[in-house]
Write a protein that holds these residues in place. Structure first.
Motif, PDB file in Angstrom:
ATOM      1  N   ARG A  75       0.701  -1.506   0.077  1.00 41.00           N
ATOM      2  CA  ARG A  75      -0.055   0.142  -0.088  1.00 41.00           C
ATOM      3  C   ARG A  75       0.904   1.294  -0.136  1.00 41.00           C
ATOM      4  NH1 ARG A  75      -5.515   0.755   0.566  1.00 41.00           N
ATOM      5  NH2 ARG A  75      -5.387  -1.173  -0.810  1.00 41.00           N
ATOM      6  N   TYR A  76       2.066   1.211   0.703  1.00 40.69           N
ATOM      7  CA  TYR A  76       2.721   2.455   0.945  1.00 40.69           C
ATOM      8  C   TYR A  76       4.179   2.630   0.240  1.00 40.69           C
ATOM      9  CZ  TYR A  76      -0.592   3.013   4.674  1.00 40.69           C
ATOM     10  OH  TYR A  76      -1.932   3.007   5.354  1.00 40.69           O
ATOM     11  N   TYR A 111      -4.593  -6.290  -4.335  1.00 39.26           N
ATOM     12  CA  TYR A 111      -4.765  -5.441  -3.333  1.00 39.26           C
ATOM     13  C   TYR A 111      -3.908  -4.131  -3.540  1.00 39.26           C
ATOM     14  CZ  TYR A 111      -3.936  -3.337   1.361  1.00 39.26           C
ATOM     15  OH  TYR A 111      -3.945  -2.427   2.447  1.00 39.26           O
ATOM     16  N   ARG A 112      -2.905  -4.249  -4.305  1.00 40.67           N
ATOM     17  CA  ARG A 112      -2.115  -3.238  -4.795  1.00 40.67           C
ATOM     18  C   ARG A 112      -3.134  -2.148  -5.874  1.00 40.67           C
ATOM     19  NH1 ARG A 112       4.150  -3.271  -5.764  1.00 40.67           N
ATOM     20  NH2 ARG A 112       4.248  -2.177  -3.855  1.00 40.67           N
ATOM     21  N   LYS A 115      -7.174   0.352  -4.756  1.00 37.33           N
ATOM     22  CA  LYS A 115      -6.873   1.277  -3.730  1.00 37.33           C
ATOM     23  C   LYS A 115      -8.074   1.535  -3.012  1.00 37.33           C
ATOM     24  CE  LYS A 115      -2.615   2.053  -5.222  1.00 37.33           C
ATOM     25  NZ  LYS A 115      -1.520   1.955  -4.363  1.00 37.33           N
TER      26      LYS A 115
END
Length: 285
Positions: A75-76, A111-112, A115
């Motif tokens: 995610r980051y 998942y990536r 968002k």
């Protein structure tokens, strides 16, 4: 030689050592027999003792640390799924994908890309929050800490601070420059509330030695992106969401793969909630 009886504090000190080792070696093969030897616990009782203190068996704890770290990196960060797999101890992305799906019901790639997929709680972005930003470099610093587990709003922070200040008094560590910080090792969006790990800490200029449940470690030298927020602690979730979704991307800096921390500039016991000042320190490249 007379053997000193084991105490809960001594057990907690050994658990702290194991947790630190696991956190720092997720990319490697972690041998459970080696952990048992490192802990000093009887091999017969090792797994039961660790489960009692961590709330889950040691193997499940290691897998969860790997998968939750992968979720944060997906995610980051812009690391590839293969790089993330290696970073958290999986030889091939398919192994990470299998574990990730078991935890979250979605593949790492999906998942990536998605968002809007929220593993735990929804995002709360607010543009009316009072947040100032600066960048600062720090040298190596020493911290004394008490490790807590559980939902953030249920933790006994006051009790942890009292233990730390008793530790300071006992070891004659008082000096100018002591700071109150908390290191939050988990993202509540990817970790169940009862598994969240918090280190309640004092930054200590004087050299200290760990004792019982009070651990001592170094914060390595780093550059930090600092967000100074003025307002009630109850809005900190929105502060974090705003920081990660808007302020960090707009800053042009890339966060390091390391936990940040909160620094508290005044005392909630004698400060009105709207006057509380909290700094959120995010390590950056």
């Amino acid at each position: 030689m007379e053997q000193r009886p084991a105490t809960k504090e001594e057990y907690q000190r050994k658990i702290n050592i194991l947790v630190e080792y696991i956190n720092n070696h997720l990319s490697e093969t972690i041998d459970l027999d080696m952990l048992a030897e490192m802990s000093g616990f009887s091999p017969w009782h090792f797994h039961r003792i660790v489960k009692a203190f961590l709330g889950e068996n040691i193997g499940a704890f290691i897998v969860r640390m790997r998968v939750e770290t992968a979720a944060r990196l997906l995610r980051y960060s812009d690391m590839s799924v293969q790089e993330i797999s290696w970073r958290v101890g999986y030889d091939v992305p398919s192994s990470l994908s299998k574990a990730f799906k078991l935890f979250y019901g979605i593949s790492p790639n999906n998942y990536r890309k998605n968002k809007d997929y929220i593993i735990m709680r929804p995002v709360e972005v607010r543009h009316d929050l009072n947040i100032e930003t600066e960048v600062k470099e720090y040298p190596d610093r020493q911290i004394a800490y008490v490790r807590l587990s559980g939902a953030y709003m249920t933790l006994d922070f006051c009790g942890a601070w009292q233990k730390l200040w008793a530790f300071v008094k006992e070891q004659n560590l008082y000096s100018e420059g002591i700071e109150h910080i908390c290191i939050y090792h988990d993202d509540p969006k990817v970790t169940e509330p009862d598994k969240l790990r918090t280190y309640v800490c004092l930054v200590l200029p004087k050299t200290a030695e760990p004792k019982g449940e009070v651990g001592v470690k170094q914060l390595p030298a780093a550059k930090y992106l600092i967000f100074r927020y003025k307002g009630s602690y109850e809005h900190l979730k929105s502060v974090y969401d705003t920081i990660y979704l808007h302020l960090i991307p707009e800053s042009g800096y890339r966060p390091l793969d390391a936990p940040g921390y909160e620094k508290y500039l005044n005392n909630p016991v004698n400060t009105a909630p709207e006057e509380l000042v909290t700094e959120i320190h995010i390590p950056i490249e």
